[in-house]
Design a protein around this motif. Structure first.
Motif, mmCIF file in Angstrom:
data_model
loop_
_atom_site.group_PDB
_atom_site.id
_atom_site.type_symbol
_atom_site.label_atom_id
_atom_site.label_comp_id
_atom_site.label_asym_id
_atom_site.label_seq_id
_atom_site.Cartn_x
_atom_site.Cartn_y
_atom_site.Cartn_z
ATOM 1 N N MET A 82 0.819 -1.182 0.000
ATOM 2 C CA MET A 82 0.000 0.000 0.000
ATOM 3 C C MET A 82 0.871 1.257 0.000
ATOM 4 O O MET A 82 0.575 2.219 -0.702
ATOM 5 C CB MET A 82 -0.935 0.004 1.210
ATOM 6 C CG MET A 82 -1.801 1.231 1.262
ATOM 7 S SD MET A 82 -2.787 1.390 2.758
ATOM 8 C CE MET A 82 -1.573 1.901 3.912
ATOM 9 N N GLY A 101 9.076 7.158 -1.378
ATOM 10 C CA GLY A 101 8.647 5.892 -0.802
ATOM 11 C C GLY A 101 9.238 5.666 0.578
ATOM 12 O O GLY A 101 10.115 6.395 1.035
ATOM 13 N N ARG A 159 3.761 6.060 -5.303
ATOM 14 C CA ARG A 159 3.733 6.140 -6.767
ATOM 15 C C ARG A 159 2.592 7.031 -7.244
ATOM 16 O O ARG A 159 2.777 7.914 -8.082
ATOM 17 C CB ARG A 159 3.599 4.730 -7.353
ATOM 18 C CG ARG A 159 3.676 4.646 -8.860
ATOM 19 C CD ARG A 159 3.610 3.204 -9.374
ATOM 20 N NE ARG A 159 2.502 2.427 -8.835
ATOM 21 C CZ ARG A 159 2.611 1.498 -7.872
ATOM 22 N NH1 ARG A 159 3.769 1.227 -7.338
ATOM 23 N NH2 ARG A 159 1.551 0.840 -7.431
ATOM 24 N N THR A 160 1.415 6.847 -6.699
ATOM 25 C CA THR A 160 0.232 7.583 -7.137
ATOM 26 C C THR A 160 0.336 9.078 -6.845
ATOM 27 O O THR A 160 -0.061 9.901 -7.658
ATOM 28 C CB THR A 160 -1.037 7.010 -6.469
ATOM 29 O OG1 THR A 160 -1.135 5.621 -6.798
ATOM 30 C CG2 THR A 160 -2.288 7.732 -6.922
ATOM 31 N N ALA A 168 -2.515 10.648 1.856
ATOM 32 C CA ALA A 168 -1.421 9.831 1.324
ATOM 33 C C ALA A 168 -0.158 10.014 2.154
ATOM 34 O O ALA A 168 0.534 9.038 2.478
ATOM 35 C CB ALA A 168 -1.159 10.192 -0.139
ATOM 36 N N ASP A 190 3.881 1.655 -1.186
ATOM 37 C CA ASP A 190 4.457 1.852 -2.525
ATOM 38 C C ASP A 190 3.427 2.443 -3.477
ATOM 39 O O ASP A 190 3.749 3.321 -4.279
ATOM 40 C CB ASP A 190 4.979 0.524 -3.084
ATOM 41 C CG ASP A 190 6.207 0.024 -2.343
ATOM 42 O OD1 ASP A 190 6.889 0.842 -1.688
ATOM 43 O OD2 ASP A 190 6.482 -1.194 -2.418
ATOM 44 N N ASN A 191 2.202 1.969 -3.400
ATOM 45 C CA ASN A 191 1.138 2.477 -4.263
ATOM 46 C C ASN A 191 0.846 3.952 -3.958
ATOM 47 O O ASN A 191 0.671 4.753 -4.872
ATOM 48 C CB ASN A 191 -0.125 1.625 -4.110
ATOM 49 C CG ASN A 191 -1.166 1.977 -5.139
ATOM 50 O OD1 ASN A 191 -0.853 2.282 -6.290
ATOM 51 N ND2 ASN A 191 -2.424 1.939 -4.726
ATOM 52 N N LEU A 192 0.801 4.312 -2.677
ATOM 53 C CA LEU A 192 0.578 5.711 -2.304
ATOM 54 C C LEU A 192 1.707 6.591 -2.820
ATOM 55 O O LEU A 192 1.458 7.661 -3.382
ATOM 56 C CB LEU A 192 0.469 5.851 -0.787
ATOM 57 C CG LEU A 192 -0.810 5.352 -0.133
ATOM 58 C CD1 LEU A 192 -0.694 5.402 1.383
ATOM 59 C CD2 LEU A 192 -2.008 6.149 -0.602
#
Length: 162
Positions: A1, A13, A7-8, A106, A3-5
């Protein structure tokens, strides 16, 4: 999660593995320094408190993150939005209140992930040093129905040999 936050939302990171390992080593090194001064029981009690603080911090950060996700979701959902002006796009070049709420959520998610990794490292260190899995502290079953004054009076009366 995390990593996704990252990236988005184009955020830095979180190296959760490095944080976990560093925290584990930190707690182990601290225990090694204290080893000569504390007996096993005192060491376990000390580490119980230290690990409890890390776990409590991670829990608080996770709860705060969850609250901010809810706010971001509410701000983003136009039907649930109490700020009717937010239904319209913001001024060109500026973020809307909903976009700021999502960004903040985020950022809080990444902080919560970092603190979770730190707590995980501390829990593993506790098990390494003490030899048993960490569990949250629970007080012994003392009789809390009696007031302190009443217990003191009972102890004082017992001193008279009666």
């Amino acid at each position: 999660m995390a990593d996704n936050l990252a990236r988005t939302f184009a955020l830095d990171g979180v190296d959760m593995t490095a944080i976990r390992e560093a925290m584990e080593q930190h707690v182990i090194q601290t225990a090694e320094v204290l080893q000569g001064a504390l007996n096993e029981r005192a060491m376990a009690m000390h580490l119980q408190r230290i690990v409890g603080a890390y776990v409590g911090s991670a829990y608080g950060a996770g709860s705060f993150y969850t609250q901010k996700v809810t706010v971001a979701r509410d701000e983003t959902t136009k039907i649930a939005n109490d700020h009717r002006d937010e239904d319209r796009d913001g001024v060109l070049g500026f973020e809307s209140k909903a976009a700021r709420a999502r960004q903040f959520a985020a950022e809080m998610g990444l902080q919560a992930a970092a603190l979770l990794a730190a707590a995980d490292g501390a829990v593993h260190a506790y098990e390494h040093v003490v030899g048993e899995a960490w569990k949250p502290y629970q007080s012994s079953g003392t009789d809390s129905s009696r007031t302190v004054t009443r217990r003191a009076a009972t102890e004082e009366m017992a001193a008279f040999g009666g």
